[in-house]
Design a protein around this motif. Structure first.
Motif: not given
Length: 182
Positions: A139-143
């Motif tokens: 998972g990426s870009a967990i903001f």
């Protein structure tokens, strides 16, 4: 928010799903509770790239980005904040060397544009999900960012109204944890 917990800053934000609606939730900040949007895949203990789920995890708030032309209030925080330029992106390709990292666009691999027309990232805080160590495909870009009207689902992030974000920002620091629970 005048009690001692808030004067010294928030140490923890607790996020849980709203009963009966896995893509909406509640964010607890001390004694206050705010509505929030969650990932379209609900909360998952097994987060994977592209599943649309919000990770079941404790994540430190590392730093953030803001649109100075839309959300100058983001400067009022203890977090390191950088303005979002037109060339800022975030890589989302697990096999790329810059996976789950900011990149300068145009960029050869698939990426998310941080300067968005829908204003969701006018104030965007980076959570330490899959940052170090970085695992391909987790998972990426967990903001932690701004929500759409009606708290429609995110791609796995936690999102609140601009008013809530402006209220929380002065109380957040690099020691603040965002804890997603069931």
């Amino acid at each position: 928010m005048a009690d001692a917990t808030f004067r010294s800053g928030l140490r923890i934000l607790i996020v849980r799903a709203k009963p009966g609606n896995r893509s909406q939730g509640f964010l607890q900040a001390g004694k206050l509770v705010f509505p929030c949007a969650l990932g379209k895949g609900g909360i998952s203990a097994n987060k994977r790239e592209g599943d649309g789920a919000t990770p079941l995890a404790s994540m430190r708030i590392l730093a953030g980005y803001f649109r100075n032309d839309h959300f100058a209030k983001a400067r009022r925080t203890r977090l390191p904040m950088a303005p979002i330029g037109a060339d800022l992106g975030w890589c989302e390709v697990p096999d790329d060397r810059n996976y789950n990292r900011p990149v300068r666009i145009p960029y050869g691999a698939s990426h998310e544009r941080m300067r968005r027309e829908d204003r969701l990232y006018d104030a965007c805080l980076v959570l330490d999900w899959n940052i170090a160590p970085r695992r391909r495909g987790r998972g990426s870009a967990i903001f932690f960012h701004l929500a759409r009207p009606g708290f429609t689902p995110t791609q796995g992030c936690v999102a609140v109204t601009a008013r809530t974000m402006a209220r929380l920002l002065p109380l957040l620091s690099g020691k603040t944890m965002l804890k997603v629970v069931r």
